[in-house]
Scaffold this motif. Sequence first.
Motif, PDB file in Angstrom:
ATOM      1  N   GLU A  19      41.719  57.651 -11.656  1.00  0.00           N
ATOM      2  CA  GLU A  19      40.474  57.071 -11.156  1.00  0.00           C
ATOM      3  C   GLU A  19      40.812  55.874 -10.271  1.00  0.00           C
ATOM      4  O   GLU A  19      41.602  55.003 -10.660  1.00  0.00           O
ATOM      5  CB  GLU A  19      39.589  56.631 -12.314  1.00  0.00           C
ATOM      6  CG  GLU A  19      38.193  56.273 -11.872  1.00  0.00           C
ATOM      7  CD  GLU A  19      37.235  56.108 -13.038  1.00  0.00           C
ATOM      8  OE1 GLU A  19      36.221  55.435 -12.840  1.00  0.00           O
ATOM      9  OE2 GLU A  19      37.501  56.654 -14.119  1.00  0.00           O
ATOM     10  N   ILE A  20      40.226  55.869  -9.073  1.00  0.00           N
ATOM     11  CA  ILE A  20      40.491  54.781  -8.133  1.00  0.00           C
ATOM     12  C   ILE A  20      39.173  54.158  -7.671  1.00  0.00           C
ATOM     13  O   ILE A  20      38.126  54.777  -7.737  1.00  0.00           O
ATOM     14  CB  ILE A  20      41.310  55.251  -6.910  1.00  0.00           C
ATOM     15  CG1 ILE A  20      40.538  56.289  -6.097  1.00  0.00           C
ATOM     16  CG2 ILE A  20      42.669  55.784  -7.328  1.00  0.00           C
ATOM     17  CD1 ILE A  20      41.171  56.611  -4.757  1.00  0.00           C
ATOM     18  N   GLU A  21      39.289  52.924  -7.226  1.00  0.00           N
ATOM     19  CA  GLU A  21      38.156  52.220  -6.623  1.00  0.00           C
ATOM     20  C   GLU A  21      38.395  52.205  -5.116  1.00  0.00           C
ATOM     21  O   GLU A  21      39.398  51.668  -4.642  1.00  0.00           O
ATOM     22  CB  GLU A  21      38.080  50.797  -7.155  1.00  0.00           C
ATOM     23  CG  GLU A  21      36.938  50.003  -6.575  1.00  0.00           C
ATOM     24  CD  GLU A  21      36.923  48.570  -7.078  1.00  0.00           C
ATOM     25  OE1 GLU A  21      36.503  47.698  -6.299  1.00  0.00           O
ATOM     26  OE2 GLU A  21      37.341  48.326  -8.223  1.00  0.00           O
ATOM     27  N   VAL A  22      37.492  52.810  -4.379  1.00  0.00           N
ATOM     28  CA  VAL A  22      37.620  52.903  -2.926  1.00  0.00           C
ATOM     29  C   VAL A  22      36.959  51.684  -2.286  1.00  0.00           C
ATOM     30  O   VAL A  22      35.780  51.427  -2.508  1.00  0.00           O
ATOM     31  CB  VAL A  22      36.977  54.202  -2.387  1.00  0.00           C
ATOM     32  CG1 VAL A  22      37.067  54.268  -0.875  1.00  0.00           C
ATOM     33  CG2 VAL A  22      37.642  55.417  -3.034  1.00  0.00           C
ATOM     34  N   GLU A  23      37.745  50.946  -1.517  1.00  0.00           N
ATOM     35  CA  GLU A  23      37.205  49.777  -0.824  1.00  0.00           C
ATOM     36  C   GLU A  23      36.647  50.143   0.547  1.00  0.00           C
ATOM     37  O   GLU A  23      35.678  49.556   0.997  1.00  0.00           O
ATOM     38  CB  GLU A  23      38.287  48.712  -0.660  1.00  0.00           C
ATOM     39  CG  GLU A  23      38.724  48.102  -1.975  1.00  0.00           C
ATOM     40  CD  GLU A  23      39.807  47.062  -1.800  1.00  0.00           C
ATOM     41  OE1 GLU A  23      40.024  46.580  -0.667  1.00  0.00           O
ATOM     42  OE2 GLU A  23      40.447  46.732  -2.815  1.00  0.00           O
ATOM     43  N   LEU A  36      35.702  58.043  -7.842  1.00  0.00           N
ATOM     44  CA  LEU A  36      36.636  59.050  -7.347  1.00  0.00           C
ATOM     45  C   LEU A  36      37.871  59.162  -8.245  1.00  0.00           C
ATOM     46  O   LEU A  36      38.477  58.148  -8.604  1.00  0.00           O
ATOM     47  CB  LEU A  36      37.068  58.696  -5.919  1.00  0.00           C
ATOM     48  CG  LEU A  36      37.976  59.690  -5.216  1.00  0.00           C
ATOM     49  CD1 LEU A  36      37.288  61.036  -5.043  1.00  0.00           C
ATOM     50  CD2 LEU A  36      38.374  59.144  -3.844  1.00  0.00           C
ATOM     51  N   LYS A  37      38.208  60.385  -8.594  1.00  0.00           N
ATOM     52  CA  LYS A  37      39.439  60.667  -9.323  1.00  0.00           C
ATOM     53  C   LYS A  37      40.332  61.469  -8.387  1.00  0.00           C
ATOM     54  O   LYS A  37      39.914  62.495  -7.858  1.00  0.00           O
ATOM     55  CB  LYS A  37      39.163  61.441 -10.605  1.00  0.00           C
ATOM     56  CG  LYS A  37      38.434  60.615 -11.633  1.00  0.00           C
ATOM     57  CD  LYS A  37      38.263  61.362 -12.927  1.00  0.00           C
ATOM     58  CE  LYS A  37      37.558  60.479 -13.934  1.00  0.00           C
ATOM     59  NZ  LYS A  37      37.339  61.166 -15.203  1.00  0.00           N
ATOM     60  N   VAL A  38      41.557  60.990  -8.209  1.00  0.00           N
ATOM     61  CA  VAL A  38      42.499  61.590  -7.271  1.00  0.00           C
ATOM     62  C   VAL A  38      43.587  62.333  -8.039  1.00  0.00           C
ATOM     63  O   VAL A  38      44.120  61.819  -9.030  1.00  0.00           O
ATOM     64  CB  VAL A  38      43.149  60.493  -6.389  1.00  0.00           C
ATOM     65  CG1 VAL A  38      44.197  61.070  -5.472  1.00  0.00           C
ATOM     66  CG2 VAL A  38      42.084  59.765  -5.600  1.00  0.00           C
ATOM     67  N   TYR A  80      39.966  65.595  -4.842  1.00  0.00           N
ATOM     68  CA  TYR A  80      40.854  65.078  -3.806  1.00  0.00           C
ATOM     69  C   TYR A  80      42.255  64.902  -4.359  1.00  0.00           C
ATOM     70  O   TYR A  80      42.439  64.528  -5.508  1.00  0.00           O
ATOM     71  CB  TYR A  80      40.353  63.730  -3.285  1.00  0.00           C
ATOM     72  CG  TYR A  80      39.166  63.853  -2.368  1.00  0.00           C
ATOM     73  CD1 TYR A  80      39.347  64.021  -1.006  1.00  0.00           C
ATOM     74  CD2 TYR A  80      37.870  63.820  -2.872  1.00  0.00           C
ATOM     75  CE1 TYR A  80      38.250  64.150  -0.162  1.00  0.00           C
ATOM     76  CE2 TYR A  80      36.776  63.940  -2.039  1.00  0.00           C
ATOM     77  CZ  TYR A  80      36.976  64.103  -0.678  1.00  0.00           C
ATOM     78  OH  TYR A  80      35.891  64.231   0.162  1.00  0.00           O
ATOM     79  N   SER A  81      43.242  65.182  -3.507  1.00  0.00           N
ATOM     80  CA  SER A  81      44.632  64.967  -3.905  1.00  0.00           C
ATOM     81  C   SER A  81      45.370  64.225  -2.804  1.00  0.00           C
ATOM     82  O   SER A  81      45.009  64.302  -1.632  1.00  0.00           O
ATOM     83  CB  SER A  81      45.332  66.297  -4.209  1.00  0.00           C
ATOM     84  OG  SER A  81      45.361  67.105  -3.063  1.00  0.00           O
ATOM     85  N   VAL A  82      46.404  63.509  -3.212  1.00  0.00           N
ATOM     86  CA  VAL A  82      47.277  62.815  -2.268  1.00  0.00           C
ATOM     87  C   VAL A  82      48.047  63.884  -1.499  1.00  0.00           C
ATOM     88  O   VAL A  82      48.620  64.784  -2.101  1.00  0.00           O
ATOM     89  CB  VAL A  82      48.264  61.882  -3.007  1.00  0.00           C
ATOM     90  CG1 VAL A  82      49.209  61.210  -2.028  1.00  0.00           C
ATOM     91  CG2 VAL A  82      47.515  60.856  -3.837  1.00  0.00           C
TER      92      VAL A  82
END
Length: 121
Positions: A19-23, A36-38, A80-82
Amino acid sequence: MTIRTLENDIPVDFYTLTEIEVEKVLKGSEEDASNLKVIEPIALKQTLSGKEKLAIGDYTEMKSGSSYIIFMKKNTYGQYSVINLQAGKFNLDGADPDDVYDESENKQNIFSELKTSQYLQ
Protein backbone atom coordinates in the motif's frame (compact mmCIF):
# COMPACT_ATOMS: atom_id res chain seq x y z
CA MET A 1 1.86 -11.56 -0.05
CA THR A 2 1.07 -14.41 -2.43
CA ILE A 3 3.23 -17.39 -3.35
CA ARG A 4 2.03 -20.03 -5.82
CA THR A 5 4.01 -23.26 -5.87
CA LEU A 6 4.16 -26.54 -7.72
CA GLU A 7 3.42 -29.79 -5.90
CA ASN A 8 7.08 -30.08 -4.85
CA ASP A 9 6.90 -26.61 -3.18
CA ILE A 10 8.90 -24.85 -5.92
CA PRO A 11 7.59 -21.28 -6.29
CA VAL A 12 6.26 -20.42 -9.75
CA ASP A 13 4.73 -17.04 -8.94
CA PHE A 14 5.01 -14.64 -6.03
CA TYR A 15 4.36 -11.01 -5.21
CA THR A 16 3.55 -8.60 -2.42
CA LEU A 17 0.83 -5.96 -2.50
CA THR A 18 2.32 -2.81 -1.01
CA GLU A 19 0.00 0.00 0.00
CA ILE A 20 1.39 3.37 -1.04
CA GLU A 21 0.40 6.99 -0.61
CA VAL A 22 0.43 8.80 -3.95
CA GLU A 23 1.52 12.43 -3.73
CA LYS A 24 1.35 13.22 -7.44
CA VAL A 25 0.34 11.39 -10.62
CA LEU A 26 2.66 12.29 -13.50
CA LYS A 27 0.78 10.37 -16.18
CA GLY A 28 -2.41 8.34 -16.17
CA SER A 29 -5.59 8.28 -14.14
CA GLU A 30 -5.64 10.10 -10.82
CA GLU A 31 -8.82 8.21 -9.88
CA ASP A 32 -6.82 5.05 -9.12
CA ALA A 33 -4.34 6.90 -6.90
CA SER A 34 -6.25 6.71 -3.61
CA ASN A 35 -5.75 3.62 -1.44
CA LEU A 36 -3.42 2.21 -4.07
CA LYS A 37 -1.78 -1.17 -3.58
CA VAL A 38 1.15 -1.87 -5.90
CA ILE A 39 2.37 -5.32 -6.90
CA GLU A 40 6.04 -5.77 -6.05
CA PRO A 41 7.91 -8.86 -7.33
CA ILE A 42 9.07 -9.93 -3.89
CA ALA A 43 7.83 -12.22 -1.10
CA LEU A 44 8.90 -13.98 2.10
CA LYS A 45 8.68 -17.77 2.24
CA GLN A 46 8.70 -19.64 5.53
CA THR A 47 11.25 -22.47 5.52
CA LEU A 48 12.47 -24.84 8.23
CA SER A 49 15.46 -22.58 8.87
CA GLY A 50 13.48 -19.31 8.93
CA LYS A 51 12.13 -16.85 6.43
CA GLU A 52 13.64 -16.70 2.95
CA LYS A 53 13.24 -13.66 0.70
CA LEU A 54 12.12 -14.40 -2.85
CA ALA A 55 12.73 -11.71 -5.47
CA ILE A 56 12.81 -11.47 -9.22
CA GLY A 57 16.21 -10.36 -10.44
CA ASP A 58 17.82 -7.73 -8.25
CA TYR A 59 14.52 -6.16 -7.17
CA THR A 60 14.40 -4.76 -3.63
CA GLU A 61 11.19 -3.82 -1.89
CA MET A 62 10.19 -0.21 -1.32
CA LYS A 63 10.93 0.99 2.19
CA SER A 64 8.14 2.32 4.39
CA GLY A 65 8.36 6.09 4.81
CA SER A 66 10.62 6.60 1.78
CA SER A 67 9.64 8.65 -1.28
CA TYR A 68 9.79 7.18 -4.79
CA ILE A 69 8.95 7.86 -8.38
CA ILE A 70 7.41 4.60 -9.55
CA PHE A 71 6.68 3.58 -13.13
CA MET A 72 3.66 1.31 -13.08
CA LYS A 73 1.31 -0.52 -15.40
CA LYS A 74 -2.26 -1.62 -14.76
CA ASN A 75 -2.93 -5.32 -15.33
CA THR A 76 -6.12 -7.00 -16.54
CA TYR A 77 -7.32 -7.35 -12.92
CA GLY A 78 -7.08 -3.59 -12.33
CA GLN A 79 -3.96 -3.86 -10.16
CA TYR A 80 -0.82 -1.80 -10.69
CA SER A 81 2.68 -3.24 -10.70
CA VAL A 82 6.16 -1.77 -10.82
CA ILE A 83 7.46 -2.14 -14.37
CA ASN A 84 11.03 -2.99 -15.38
CA LEU A 85 11.88 -4.35 -11.92
CA GLN A 86 14.52 -2.28 -10.07
CA ALA A 87 14.76 0.19 -12.96
CA GLY A 88 11.07 1.05 -12.51
CA LYS A 89 11.41 2.82 -9.18
CA PHE A 90 13.60 5.69 -8.03
CA ASN A 91 14.14 6.62 -4.38
CA LEU A 92 13.89 10.40 -4.07
CA ASP A 93 14.88 11.03 -0.46
CA GLY A 94 18.02 8.86 -0.27
CA ALA A 95 16.49 6.87 2.60
CA ASP A 96 16.58 3.55 0.73
CA PRO A 97 20.18 2.26 0.62
CA ASP A 98 19.08 -0.75 -1.46
CA ASP A 99 17.93 1.47 -4.34
CA VAL A 100 21.45 2.11 -5.66
CA TYR A 101 22.05 4.12 -8.82
CA ASP A 102 25.80 3.75 -9.23
CA GLU A 103 25.49 0.13 -10.36
CA SER A 104 23.42 1.10 -13.39
CA GLU A 105 24.56 3.99 -15.53
CA ASN A 106 21.20 4.04 -17.33
CA LYS A 107 19.26 4.28 -14.07
CA GLN A 108 21.60 6.99 -12.82
CA ASN A 109 21.10 9.02 -16.02
CA ILE A 110 17.32 8.64 -15.88
CA PHE A 111 17.28 9.63 -12.21
CA SER A 112 19.34 12.74 -12.93
CA GLU A 113 16.90 13.76 -15.66
CA LEU A 114 13.91 13.10 -13.41
CA LYS A 115 15.32 15.22 -10.58
CA THR A 116 15.65 18.23 -12.88
CA SER A 117 12.43 17.69 -14.80
CA GLN A 118 9.30 19.80 -14.61
CA TYR A 119 7.40 16.85 -13.13
CA LEU A 120 9.08 17.14 -9.73
CA GLN A 121 8.68 20.90 -9.42
